[in-house]
Design a protein around this motif. Structure first.
Motif, PDB file in Angstrom:
ATOM      1  N   THR A 203       0.236  13.005   3.632  1.00  0.00           N
ATOM      2  CA  THR A 203       0.321  11.883   2.697  1.00  0.00           C
ATOM      3  C   THR A 203       0.543  10.565   3.431  1.00  0.00           C
ATOM      4  O   THR A 203       0.039   9.518   3.013  1.00  0.00           O
ATOM      5  N   ARG A 204       1.287  10.604   4.542  1.00  0.00           N
ATOM      6  CA  ARG A 204       1.481   9.388   5.349  1.00  0.00           C
ATOM      7  C   ARG A 204       0.144   8.878   5.872  1.00  0.00           C
ATOM      8  O   ARG A 204      -0.104   7.668   5.926  1.00  0.00           O
ATOM      9  N   ARG A 205      -0.751   9.797   6.251  1.00  0.00           N
ATOM     10  CA  ARG A 205      -2.050   9.371   6.772  1.00  0.00           C
ATOM     11  C   ARG A 205      -2.906   8.711   5.691  1.00  0.00           C
ATOM     12  O   ARG A 205      -3.667   7.779   5.979  1.00  0.00           O
ATOM     13  N   VAL A 206      -2.767   9.157   4.448  1.00  0.00           N
ATOM     14  CA  VAL A 206      -3.492   8.480   3.357  1.00  0.00           C
ATOM     15  C   VAL A 206      -2.989   7.049   3.207  1.00  0.00           C
ATOM     16  O   VAL A 206      -3.780   6.104   3.074  1.00  0.00           O
ATOM     17  N   VAL A 207      -1.685   6.869   3.254  1.00  0.00           N
ATOM     18  CA  VAL A 207      -1.115   5.520   3.166  1.00  0.00           C
ATOM     19  C   VAL A 207      -1.605   4.670   4.337  1.00  0.00           C
ATOM     20  O   VAL A 207      -2.000   3.511   4.155  1.00  0.00           O
TER      21      VAL A 207
ATOM     22  N   PRO B 171       3.475   3.028   8.785  1.00  0.00           N
ATOM     23  CA  PRO B 171       4.134   3.433   7.537  1.00  0.00           C
ATOM     24  C   PRO B 171       5.343   4.344   7.776  1.00  0.00           C
ATOM     25  O   PRO B 171       6.299   4.304   6.993  1.00  0.00           O
ATOM     26  N   TRP B 172       5.322   5.141   8.840  1.00  0.00           N
ATOM     27  CA  TRP B 172       6.495   5.977   9.142  1.00  0.00           C
ATOM     28  C   TRP B 172       7.717   5.098   9.406  1.00  0.00           C
ATOM     29  O   TRP B 172       8.801   5.361   8.875  1.00  0.00           O
ATOM     30  N   LEU B 173       7.540   4.033  10.199  1.00  0.00           N
ATOM     31  CA  LEU B 173       8.650   3.125  10.474  1.00  0.00           C
ATOM     32  C   LEU B 173       9.119   2.423   9.205  1.00  0.00           C
ATOM     33  O   LEU B 173      10.322   2.192   9.010  1.00  0.00           O
TER      34      LEU B 173
ATOM     35  N   MET C 157       0.811  -1.207   0.000  1.00  0.00           N
ATOM     36  CA  MET C 157       0.000   0.000   0.000  1.00  0.00           C
ATOM     37  C   MET C 157       0.857   1.274   0.000  1.00  0.00           C
ATOM     38  O   MET C 157       0.335   2.368  -0.181  1.00  0.00           O
ATOM     39  N   VAL C 158       2.162   1.126   0.180  1.00  0.00           N
ATOM     40  CA  VAL C 158       3.031   2.308   0.101  1.00  0.00           C
ATOM     41  C   VAL C 158       3.298   2.721  -1.348  1.00  0.00           C
ATOM     42  O   VAL C 158       3.922   3.754  -1.589  1.00  0.00           O
TER      43      VAL C 158
END
Length: 331
Positions: free
Chosen positions: A206-210, A254-256, A185-186
């Protein structure tokens, strides 16, 4: 060993170069500029697995019967590629190295009686020039089939491939495919914006959308009765916990993932296809979530929006502005 590799893009080129470097006799299939480049200068590999420049046989179709086959095409190209090579590979151990949920099932349907396996690869590699591959992130790949424990043949093939690149045989391969789908999903958002994956995962909106697309994927998998397989520290319990969290907390995942990718820009496979002017496999990634949601009587609005946005970029030939992306994602 004679190894045939169908598709010599980012992952196919990586496996071909590393297997040839380990002493195997490798033939790859390729088309167009990629075929010409490999015939003229071999495959040049750089990055995480070191430097390699290898000469391999390259043809539009396999010309000799191998002992082991790797199918490394994009998901949308798999059926045509397997069909074109069926006479050379039928009955041989066939390993599908592919994103999405359908690769092994497609091979089994087209090659009845053939032992088919899947590989889930977390290796990140850029293939933006014909015959040239740069590995930006190294990782163990995971091989298996079905939902049961790893069998003896899976372990044998994994050990053989591990002479060149780390591969581990795993059980519950179907569940691991779903875990890999969550990881994939990234891909969509960086492709839509034309930005490296790390940039997208560092930036809050954008991270929150992912994170929302990942959470939606897990929730659909749960509704479909999936027991998520262990993959790169992810597993059933952790993913179910992630799906229960609000996005403000769940976006840590996703941040990690972005942190683990390191500093070399990772374009993601979907964006690389766009840059080469080729169709993407979004219908087999985010689109698979939408189809599985429908089968469970659910909707997957975030992933449905991302599918449409990627296709919009395909048609336009240019990335979208971040404001267009955020405006198109359902709240």
């Amino acid at each position: 060993m004679r190894i045939g590799i169908i598709g010599a893009g980012a992952l196919g080129g990586t496996f071909a170069a590393l297997l040839a470097r380990a002493g195997h006799e490798v033939e790859v299939t390729a088309r167009g500029a990629g075929l010409e480049a490999i015939r003229a200068g071999g495959i040049r590999l750089s990055g995480g697995y070191g430097e390699a420049a290898v000469e391999v046989a390259a043809n539009p179709r396999l010309t000799r019967r191998p002992e082991l086959v790797l199918v490394c095409t994009k998901a949308q190209d798999a059926e045509a590629a397997i069909t074109a090579n069926a006479q050379s590979i039928e009955g041989l151990p066939t390993v599908v190295v592919q994103n999405g949920l359908d690769g092994v099932a497609t091979a089994e349907r087209l090659l009845p009686g053939t032992p088919c396996f899947g590989v889930l690869s977390i290796i990140a590699a850029n293939y933006t020039e014909p015959g040239v591959v740069r590995v930006t992130t190294t990782a163990t790949s995971y091989l298996g089939r079905g939902e049961g424990p790893a069998d003896a043949e899976s372990r044998r093939i994994a050990a053989l491939l591990s002479d060149a690149v780390p591969v581990t045989a795993i059980g519950n391969f179907r569940g691991a495919q779903w875990s890999k789908l969550v990881v994939n999903m990234v891909n969509a958002v960086p492709a839509i914006l034309g930005r490296p994956v790390q940039d997208v995962l560092r930036h809050g909106p954008t991270r929150r959308v992912v994170a929302r697309s990942m959470r939606e994927t897990v929730r659909v998998g749960v509704a479909r009765g999936v027991r998520f397989g262990a993959l790169q520290g992810l597993g059933d319990r952790r993913l179910r916990c992630f799906a229960a969290l609000p996005v403000v907390l769940g976006q840590v995942l996703p941040w990690l993932m972005g942190v683990r990718m390191g500093q070399v820009p990772n374009l993601g496979s979907t964006q690389q296809s766009l840059r080469r002017g080729q169709p993407t496999e979004v219908d087999y990634l985010n689109g698979a979530v939408v189809r599985e949601a429908g089968a469970a009587g659910l909707a997957a609005p975030v992933n449905a929006a991302l599918v449409e946005l990627v296709h919009r970029v395909e048609r336009a030939g240019a990335p979208l502005d971040e404001r267009e992306l955020l405006a198109a994602i359902p709240s």
